[in-house]
Design a protein around this motif. Structure first.
Motif, PDB file in Angstrom:
ATOM      1  N   ILE A   6      -6.594 -50.776 -25.624  1.00  0.00           N
ATOM      2  CA  ILE A   6      -7.586 -50.701 -24.461  1.00  0.00           C
ATOM      3  C   ILE A   6      -8.887 -50.999 -25.294  1.00  0.00           C
ATOM      4  O   ILE A   6      -9.925 -51.324 -24.225  1.00  0.00           O
ATOM      5  N   LEU A   7      -9.150 -50.679 -26.164  1.00  0.00           N
ATOM      6  CA  LEU A   7     -10.235 -50.375 -26.845  1.00  0.00           C
ATOM      7  C   LEU A   7     -11.251 -51.911 -27.040  1.00  0.00           C
ATOM      8  O   LEU A   7     -12.525 -52.417 -26.686  1.00  0.00           O
ATOM      9  N   TYR A   8     -10.293 -52.967 -27.126  1.00  0.00           N
ATOM     10  CA  TYR A   8     -10.574 -54.294 -26.994  1.00  0.00           C
ATOM     11  C   TYR A   8     -10.959 -54.553 -26.275  1.00  0.00           C
ATOM     12  O   TYR A   8     -12.277 -55.359 -25.959  1.00  0.00           O
ATOM     13  N   GLN A   9     -10.278 -54.127 -25.120  1.00  0.00           N
ATOM     14  CA  GLN A   9     -10.803 -54.495 -23.736  1.00  0.00           C
ATOM     15  C   GLN A   9     -12.155 -53.841 -23.495  1.00  0.00           C
ATOM     16  O   GLN A   9     -12.761 -54.232 -22.091  1.00  0.00           O
ATOM     17  N   GLY A  12     -17.227 -53.810 -25.788  1.00  0.00           N
ATOM     18  CA  GLY A  12     -18.103 -55.041 -25.764  1.00  0.00           C
ATOM     19  C   GLY A  12     -18.937 -55.315 -27.290  1.00  0.00           C
ATOM     20  O   GLY A  12     -19.102 -54.093 -28.097  1.00  0.00           O
ATOM     21  N   ILE A  13     -19.074 -56.323 -27.293  1.00  0.00           N
ATOM     22  CA  ILE A  13     -20.815 -56.404 -28.592  1.00  0.00           C
ATOM     23  C   ILE A  13     -21.357 -55.410 -29.258  1.00  0.00           C
ATOM     24  O   ILE A  13     -22.148 -54.750 -29.272  1.00  0.00           O
ATOM     25  N   LYS A  14     -22.501 -55.076 -27.413  1.00  0.00           N
ATOM     26  CA  LYS A  14     -23.912 -54.133 -27.914  1.00  0.00           C
ATOM     27  C   LYS A  14     -22.732 -52.413 -27.956  1.00  0.00           C
ATOM     28  O   LYS A  14     -23.615 -52.618 -28.711  1.00  0.00           O
ATOM     29  N   ASP A  18     -24.418 -50.874 -31.195  1.00  0.00           N
ATOM     30  CA  ASP A  18     -25.264 -49.613 -30.685  1.00  0.00           C
ATOM     31  C   ASP A  18     -24.523 -48.883 -31.665  1.00  0.00           C
ATOM     32  O   ASP A  18     -24.751 -47.628 -32.619  1.00  0.00           O
ATOM     33  N   ILE A  19     -22.747 -48.493 -31.613  1.00  0.00           N
ATOM     34  CA  ILE A  19     -22.347 -47.405 -33.139  1.00  0.00           C
ATOM     35  C   ILE A  19     -23.578 -47.996 -34.181  1.00  0.00           C
ATOM     36  O   ILE A  19     -22.895 -46.864 -35.144  1.00  0.00           O
ATOM     37  N   ALA A  20     -23.133 -49.545 -34.660  1.00  0.00           N
ATOM     38  CA  ALA A  20     -23.638 -49.544 -35.605  1.00  0.00           C
ATOM     39  C   ALA A  20     -24.967 -48.617 -36.275  1.00  0.00           C
ATOM     40  O   ALA A  20     -24.644 -48.646 -38.161  1.00  0.00           O
ATOM     41  N   ILE A  21     -25.659 -49.139 -35.198  1.00  0.00           N
ATOM     42  CA  ILE A  21     -27.012 -48.630 -35.847  1.00  0.00           C
ATOM     43  C   ILE A  21     -26.860 -47.288 -35.865  1.00  0.00           C
ATOM     44  O   ILE A  21     -27.660 -46.783 -36.841  1.00  0.00           O
ATOM     45  N   VAL A  22     -26.416 -46.531 -34.607  1.00  0.00           N
ATOM     46  CA  VAL A  22     -26.714 -45.209 -35.020  1.00  0.00           C
ATOM     47  C   VAL A  22     -26.075 -44.618 -36.465  1.00  0.00           C
ATOM     48  O   VAL A  22     -26.397 -43.961 -36.671  1.00  0.00           O
TER      49      VAL A  22
END
Length: 268
Positions: A6-9, A12-14, A18-22
């Protein structure tokens, strides 16, 4: 269908970016405040936030009104409370110089020896000294408080600058890009109320500049002749010239310290 699918679907890459930057921003904030009074302030803000939640849940209108207006100006309050830490973080982002780059690659050991030799003589004669090494964080504002020299690093010059008869002996000398950039510089004093009350102005100044920048500071006590190295708001006692030499070489080129010496913990 599993949670991972579900998470994979759904992500997305954005979303990942977003999560990585935060996450990186939050991690850097925690690194900046770790071991400082700013951490206590952050914990206080967390408690205020918890109190705000309580006021909403139990409908405490007066408290809710006060806290609502408090959070309306939260950004301004945050900048005021953490101005030193924010300045340090922005300096980390904006710099492109080598992390441990203090000296010129061709003459770093010679320059270390000149500083060590001068500190040793000043220590034996119990003449106070304050020597600041600029690292990644620019200290041009500090240079501007003193007398610009742009001189080669030499033990005789350092020794003469700190003689009581010298008009520049009260301030600090600042080493920048392999040169003695300025002498008689004024440093910001530490605001830390928990430091030893027996420390004089010279040591408080060393703490102050090391708390708001990544500078390395060598101090020689006028009262005892003791040599100390100050990094990231922490003093490292140097019993002799060799220990000072080891510390400087360790910070610059990560040379191994003697097991008897206190390990240096660098924020970066």
């Amino acid at each position: 269908m599993g949670i991972i699918e579900i998470l994979y679907q759904q992500i997305g890459i954005k979303d990942v970016m977003d999560i990585a930057i935060v996450s990186i921003i939050l991690y850097q904030i925690l690194r900046i405040v770790q071991g400082t009074r700013a951490l206590q302030v952050m914990l206080g803000l967390v408690l205020v936030l918890g109190l705000y939640g309580v006021s909403l849940y139990y409908k405490l209108y007066s408290l809710n009104w006060i806290l609502t207006h408090f959070f309306d100006y939260f950004v301004i309050i945050f900048i005021i409370l953490f101005q030193d830490q924010l300045r340090s973080a922005l300096a980390n982002v904006g710099t492109g110089r080598k992390v441990f780059g203090i000296f010129n690659n061709k003459s770093e050991y010679l320059e270390i020896e000149e500083v060590v030799e001068a500190a040793g003589v000043l220590s034996r004669e119990q003449i106070g000294a304050l020597i600041v090494f600029e690292r990644r964080h620019g200290l041009e504002n500090i240079v501007g408080t003193g007398t610009r020299l742009g001189a080669e690093i030499h033990s005789d010059l350092i020794y003469s600058l700190f003689q009581p008869s010298s008009p520049l002996h009260d301030g600090a000398i600042l080493i920048q890009d392999g040169k003695i950039a300025a002498a008689g510089c004024f440093l910001p004093l530490s605001n830390n109320i928990e430091i030893d009350r027996h420390l004089g102005t010279r040591h408080r100044a060393a703490l102050g500049i090391s708390e708001i920048s990544d500078a390395i500071v060598v101090t020689v006590s006028e009262e005892t002749g003791r040599i100390n190295l100050c990094i990231d708001g922490t003093f490292y006692s140097c019993g002799n010239e060799n220990q000072l030499r080891q510390y400087l070489k360790h910070v610059w080129s990560n040379e191994k310290l003697d097991e008897k010496l206190k390990p240096i913990k660098l924020k970066d």
